[in-house]
Write a protein that holds these residues in place. Sequence first.
Motif, PDB file in Angstrom:
ATOM      1  N   ALA A   1     -92.197  31.422  21.415  1.00 46.26           N
ATOM      2  CA  ALA A   1     -91.045  30.792  22.051  1.00 46.26           C
ATOM      3  C   ALA A   1     -90.112  31.829  22.669  1.00 46.26           C
ATOM      4  CB  ALA A   1     -90.290  29.949  21.026  1.00 46.26           C
ATOM      5  N   LEU A   2     -89.884  32.914  21.967  1.00 42.33           N
ATOM      6  CA  LEU A   2     -89.003  33.960  22.488  1.00 42.33           C
ATOM      7  C   LEU A   2     -89.605  34.623  23.715  1.00 42.33           C
ATOM      8  CD1 LEU A   2     -87.913  35.501  19.067  1.00 42.33           C
ATOM      9  CD2 LEU A   2     -86.623  33.913  20.497  1.00 42.33           C
ATOM     10  N   PHE A   3     -90.924  34.781  23.730  1.00 41.68           N
ATOM     11  CA  PHE A   3     -91.587  35.351  24.907  1.00 41.68           C
ATOM     12  C   PHE A   3     -91.507  34.401  26.101  1.00 41.68           C
ATOM     13  CE2 PHE A   3     -94.449  37.761  21.731  1.00 41.68           C
ATOM     14  CZ  PHE A   3     -93.532  38.797  21.660  1.00 41.68           C
ATOM     15  N   VAL A   4     -91.627  33.101  25.861  1.00 37.29           N
ATOM     16  CA  VAL A   4     -91.486  32.129  26.947  1.00 37.29           C
ATOM     17  C   VAL A   4     -90.056  32.155  27.488  1.00 37.29           C
ATOM     18  CG1 VAL A   4     -91.586  29.678  27.549  1.00 37.29           C
ATOM     19  CG2 VAL A   4     -93.354  30.662  26.081  1.00 37.29           C
ATOM     20  N   LEU A   5     -89.080  32.256  26.577  1.00 36.05           N
ATOM     21  CA  LEU A   5     -87.679  32.338  27.016  1.00 36.05           C
ATOM     22  C   LEU A   5     -87.425  33.604  27.834  1.00 36.05           C
ATOM     23  CD1 LEU A   5     -85.102  31.236  24.290  1.00 36.05           C
ATOM     24  CD2 LEU A   5     -85.356  30.389  26.624  1.00 36.05           C
ATOM     25  N   HIS A   6     -88.029  34.688  27.423  1.00 37.54           N
ATOM     26  CA  HIS A   6     -87.893  35.934  28.192  1.00 37.54           C
ATOM     27  C   HIS A   6     -88.394  35.732  29.620  1.00 37.54           C
ATOM     28  CE1 HIS A   6     -88.179  40.063  29.497  1.00 37.54           C
ATOM     29  NE2 HIS A   6     -89.496  39.989  29.578  1.00 37.54           N
ATOM     30  N   GLN A   7     -89.522  35.055  29.764  1.00 37.39           N
ATOM     31  CA  GLN A   7     -90.036  34.791  31.107  1.00 37.39           C
ATOM     32  C   GLN A   7     -89.122  33.860  31.895  1.00 37.39           C
ATOM     33  OE1 GLN A   7     -94.520  34.148  31.209  1.00 37.39           O
ATOM     34  NE2 GLN A   7     -94.133  34.017  29.010  1.00 37.39           N
TER      35      GLN A   7
ATOM     36  N   GLY B   1     -88.018  22.573  37.293  1.00 38.30           N
ATOM     37  CA  GLY B   1     -86.699  22.797  37.866  1.00 38.30           C
ATOM     38  C   GLY B   1     -85.580  22.123  37.119  1.00 38.30           C
ATOM     39  N   GLU B   2     -85.562  22.241  35.791  1.00 34.02           N
ATOM     40  CA  GLU B   2     -84.533  21.622  34.953  1.00 34.02           C
ATOM     41  C   GLU B   2     -83.825  22.713  34.145  1.00 34.02           C
ATOM     42  OE1 GLU B   2     -83.552  18.585  34.944  1.00 34.02           O
ATOM     43  OE2 GLU B   2     -85.168  17.487  35.962  1.00 34.02           O
ATOM     44  N   PRO B   3     -82.814  23.351  34.721  1.00 33.63           N
ATOM     45  CA  PRO B   3     -82.139  24.451  34.003  1.00 33.63           C
ATOM     46  C   PRO B   3     -81.467  24.016  32.707  1.00 33.63           C
ATOM     47  CG  PRO B   3     -80.960  23.871  36.019  1.00 33.63           C
ATOM     48  CD  PRO B   3     -82.268  23.170  36.078  1.00 33.63           C
ATOM     49  N   ALA B   4     -81.067  22.747  32.594  1.00 33.20           N
ATOM     50  CA  ALA B   4     -80.435  22.282  31.353  1.00 33.20           C
ATOM     51  C   ALA B   4     -81.403  22.357  30.183  1.00 33.20           C
ATOM     52  CB  ALA B   4     -79.920  20.851  31.523  1.00 33.20           C
ATOM     53  N   TRP B   5     -82.692  22.153  30.446  1.00 37.61           N
ATOM     54  CA  TRP B   5     -83.685  22.266  29.369  1.00 37.61           C
ATOM     55  C   TRP B   5     -83.796  23.713  28.902  1.00 37.61           C
ATOM     56  CZ3 TRP B   5     -88.313  19.059  31.773  1.00 37.61           C
ATOM     57  CH2 TRP B   5     -87.862  17.745  32.041  1.00 37.61           C
ATOM     58  N   ILE B   6     -83.753  24.641  29.834  1.00 38.01           N
ATOM     59  CA  ILE B   6     -83.824  26.059  29.468  1.00 38.01           C
ATOM     60  C   ILE B   6     -82.596  26.451  28.653  1.00 38.01           C
ATOM     61  CG2 ILE B   6     -83.989  28.409  30.356  1.00 38.01           C
ATOM     62  CD1 ILE B   6     -85.313  27.240  32.871  1.00 38.01           C
ATOM     63  N   ALA B   7     -81.430  25.945  29.035  1.00 37.67           N
ATOM     64  CA  ALA B   7     -80.210  26.240  28.282  1.00 37.67           C
ATOM     65  C   ALA B   7     -80.300  25.702  26.860  1.00 37.67           C
ATOM     66  CB  ALA B   7     -79.001  25.648  29.008  1.00 37.67           C
ATOM     67  N   ALA B   8     -80.868  24.498  26.688  1.00 34.28           N
ATOM     68  CA  ALA B   8     -81.052  23.942  25.341  1.00 34.28           C
ATOM     69  C   ALA B   8     -82.008  24.795  24.527  1.00 34.28           C
ATOM     70  CB  ALA B   8     -81.571  22.506  25.445  1.00 34.28           C
ATOM     71  N   ALA B   9     -83.055  25.308  25.179  1.00 39.85           N
ATOM     72  CA  ALA B   9     -83.992  26.197  24.486  1.00 39.85           C
ATOM     73  C   ALA B   9     -83.284  27.460  24.024  1.00 39.85           C
ATOM     74  CB  ALA B   9     -85.156  26.539  25.410  1.00 39.85           C
ATOM     75  N   GLU B  10     -82.402  28.006  24.846  1.00 46.71           N
ATOM     76  CA  GLU B  10     -81.665  29.207  24.458  1.00 46.71           C
ATOM     77  C   GLU B  10     -80.759  28.944  23.256  1.00 46.71           C
ATOM     78  OE1 GLU B  10     -80.662  32.269  27.694  1.00 46.71           O
ATOM     79  OE2 GLU B  10     -80.266  30.336  28.658  1.00 46.71           O
ATOM     80  N   ARG B  11     -80.114  27.779  23.230  1.00 46.25           N
ATOM     81  CA  ARG B  11     -79.242  27.450  22.091  1.00 46.25           C
ATOM     82  C   ARG B  11     -80.052  27.371  20.800  1.00 46.25           C
ATOM     83  NH1 ARG B  11     -77.013  23.953  25.984  1.00 46.25           N
ATOM     84  NH2 ARG B  11     -78.135  22.143  25.141  1.00 46.25           N
ATOM     85  N   ALA B  12     -81.200  26.732  20.868  1.00 44.64           N
ATOM     86  CA  ALA B  12     -82.030  26.610  19.661  1.00 44.64           C
ATOM     87  C   ALA B  12     -82.551  27.966  19.214  1.00 44.64           C
ATOM     88  CB  ALA B  12     -83.188  25.647  19.917  1.00 44.64           C
ATOM     89  N   ALA B  13     -82.985  28.785  20.148  1.00 48.40           N
ATOM     90  CA  ALA B  13     -83.488  30.116  19.791  1.00 48.40           C
ATOM     91  C   ALA B  13     -82.380  30.965  19.183  1.00 48.40           C
ATOM     92  CB  ALA B  13     -84.062  30.801  21.030  1.00 48.40           C
ATOM     93  N   THR B  14     -81.179  30.844  19.700  1.00 46.02           N
ATOM     94  CA  THR B  14     -80.048  31.588  19.138  1.00 46.02           C
ATOM     95  C   THR B  14     -79.786  31.164  17.702  1.00 46.02           C
ATOM     96  OG1 THR B  14     -79.046  31.842  21.333  1.00 46.02           O
ATOM     97  CG2 THR B  14     -77.589  32.083  19.428  1.00 46.02           C
ATOM     98  N   LEU B  15     -79.834  29.849  17.443  1.00 46.76           N
ATOM     99  CA  LEU B  15     -79.642  29.364  16.073  1.00 46.76           C
ATOM    100  C   LEU B  15     -80.695  29.948  15.141  1.00 46.76           C
ATOM    101  CD1 LEU B  15     -78.295  27.317  14.049  1.00 46.76           C
ATOM    102  CD2 LEU B  15     -80.119  25.736  14.699  1.00 46.76           C
TER     103      LEU B  15
ATOM    104  N   ALA C   1     -91.560  24.573  24.766  1.00 46.12           N
ATOM    105  CA  ALA C   1     -91.765  23.424  25.649  1.00 46.12           C
ATOM    106  C   ALA C   1     -90.605  23.258  26.621  1.00 46.12           C
ATOM    107  CB  ALA C   1     -91.943  22.165  24.811  1.00 46.12           C
ATOM    108  N   LEU C   2     -89.384  23.327  26.126  1.00 52.26           N
ATOM    109  CA  LEU C   2     -88.223  23.122  26.992  1.00 52.26           C
ATOM    110  C   LEU C   2     -88.093  24.243  28.014  1.00 52.26           C
ATOM    111  CD1 LEU C   2     -85.732  21.840  24.291  1.00 52.26           C
ATOM    112  CD2 LEU C   2     -86.486  20.538  26.296  1.00 52.26           C
ATOM    113  N   ALA C   3     -88.329  25.482  27.580  1.00 52.77           N
ATOM    114  CA  ALA C   3     -88.209  26.610  28.504  1.00 52.77           C
ATOM    115  C   ALA C   3     -89.290  26.554  29.567  1.00 52.77           C
ATOM    116  CB  ALA C   3     -88.283  27.924  27.736  1.00 52.77           C
ATOM    117  N   GLU C   4     -90.520  26.251  29.156  1.00 54.97           N
ATOM    118  CA  GLU C   4     -91.620  26.225  30.111  1.00 54.97           C
ATOM    119  C   GLU C   4     -91.519  25.023  31.046  1.00 54.97           C
ATOM    120  OE1 GLU C   4     -96.175  26.276  29.111  1.00 54.97           O
ATOM    121  OE2 GLU C   4     -95.290  28.243  28.725  1.00 54.97           O
ATOM    122  N   ALA C   5     -91.199  23.844  30.478  1.00 56.06           N
ATOM    123  CA  ALA C   5     -91.062  22.644  31.301  1.00 56.06           C
ATOM    124  C   ALA C   5     -89.852  22.755  32.218  1.00 56.06           C
ATOM    125  CB  ALA C   5     -90.944  21.410  30.414  1.00 56.06           C
ATOM    126  N   GLY C   6     -88.773  23.323  31.693  1.00 62.22           N
ATOM    127  CA  GLY C   6     -87.591  23.496  32.532  1.00 62.22           C
ATOM    128  C   GLY C   6     -87.846  24.394  33.716  1.00 62.22           C
TER     129      GLY C   6
END
Length: 663
Positions: free
Chosen positions: A470-476, A420-434, A411-416
């Motif tokens: 989620a990982l595929f959405v982050l890749h995109q 146009g909200e890069p901070a949401w994408i960054a939060a998605a990356e942190r969660a995926a890394t965890l 949700a955060l990666a796609e909505a970001g």
Amino acid sequence: MANRLHGSTSPYLLQHRDNPVEWWEWGSDAFDEARRRDVPVLLSVGYAACHWCHVMAHESFEDDETAALMNAHFVNVKVDREERPDVDAVYMTATQAMTGQGGWPMTCFLTPSGEPFHCGTYYPPTPRPGMPSFRQLLSAVHEAWSSGDPKVRGMGESVVAQLREQAGPLQESVVDAAVLEGAATSLLGDYDRVNGGFGGAPKFPPTMVLEFLLRHHERTGSVEALSIVEGTARAMADGGLNDQLAGGFARYSVDAGWVVPHFEKMLYDNALLLRLYAHLARRTGVDRYREVAAATARFLLTDLATPEGGFAASLDADTDGVEGLTYVWTPAQLVEALGEEDGTWAATLLGVTETGTFEHGASTLRLLREVDDAPRWERIRRALLAVRAARPQPGLDDKVVTAWNGLAVSALAEAGTALGEPAWIAAAERAATLLLDLHLVDGRLRRTSRGGVVGTAAGVLEDYGCLAEALFVLHQATGATRWLDAGTALLDTALAHFTDHTAEGAYHDTADDADALVWRPSDPGDNASPSGASALAGALLLGASLAGEGPYGEAAELALTRVGILAARAPRFAGHWLTVAEAMESGPVQIAVVGSPESRAALVQAATAHAPGGTVIVAGEPDSTPLLSDRPLIDGNPAAYICRGYICDRPVTTPEALVAALS
């Protein structure tokens, strides 16, 4: 003997660690003890945010006399349904079969071999019409078991045999264009034209069904489908279900008009709703949907974020044992917080009345009309939020659930990306890394963690499906290949360990090497969140589009052949399946944009704004990822390649040409 929950990582189990009940955690030790003592197992299942779980705990599990009965005659096992959805699924099926209904707290009596012979939900401390007290039930079950009547002990075996027979995969039946059209028509007939949503009270947010209808509108142009989506989205956003001050949606409305919520806030609901409102904002351009998406994202990032980078499971329905205490208001409280003029204005805007809409003269907050003075509303919102922050706050279940965090990452990666909200994408990356660093242990997922410590429960199918997607959405969203590689590895593991080898296209919810239960659960129906099988089908379809290799596309098609009957007969319980099927019916659509970051930006923006839901969009330098292989620049210019399934258009080099091609 003693209560054994003190070392648990589950906040729900820890709520019961000081009960006088001699609780055990789920496991072979508890059943060995039941065999040794020749007593039944009393299984109690709930979750930390559950209001009636708290009520039964206070009335019965904290009562010394009740606990003495439980300890004398049973081995008592407490299960967090969010940590062990497999256990919950098995015994909820039995409860529904025996009683015609289900819910939490769930109370089941099992043989020492795990077979359920009596099931129910909440039981009161004193008898009520048609319902015994909990102590009466304990005594009756003990007497029946102690009598040695073989019918009592054999009942569990009979129940298990019948449910195993009924639990097989659905017959093959495809989800094609006709089924999709029929599902949309059926939903139109079930639609509540007065209040939005479907059916009566209680009313849950039908997020996945709305996602399907939005995609159906995009593919077919159906005005009716879009009207259902917008009518329901508006009603939910403006009603008591949505926290008008801080953002975030409650789990469901107790009434048909979205006035009074059941106040618990779940991560999975808010992740799914964030994605929906972001899609609606992109598709319609309506500011209200963007506002709701932004408020929901803010709720995730503020109220549910954990120090380790993940997202907590839920906020409690109760505060200090009182449901909704934090959230409701009287007119006098508004005047006290805001002054006479603003307080009266806010009461009119937010539906706060002298008689109240909730309990004890208090009201939930709703937006009864469009705000005509945005600066004034924002000032009032902040003032009320400050007053509310000084009130007692609901408890936080801070465990990190893999599947639900996967939904939040998507949700955060796609909505970001869409808004146009890069901070949401960054939060998605942190969660995926965890999740990859902590929850992936020796190549296999664990279900939960808490405080940076991973739990012992094995991941179930929904964990693999939701995290892979989620990982595929982050890749995109980022172009980073690590997410693509990790997602395909999860798909490979899921196909290896969850496939039902007796029925092509079917899957079990637990792995082939998971803890053995009395039967292996396999529920294809979507409920409050995607079923494991539909989550995997969606991830397989994405994986096939992105990786361009492996058995993923064929597996996605086969999975959809198992749900045609469900989609046709009960579309409200097949929302995610129908969403995946819409993407497949559209191709699925793939857009590959090649060029340097600066040169391709306009093409990427056009693709993001105008592509239908379910479209795969990848941007980068030529040959940097599988989808960009053999797709060069055109005369040195950036280019967009559009494919639908196995058919590709000629590449385009301007945003205008891309929009025209997508239209």
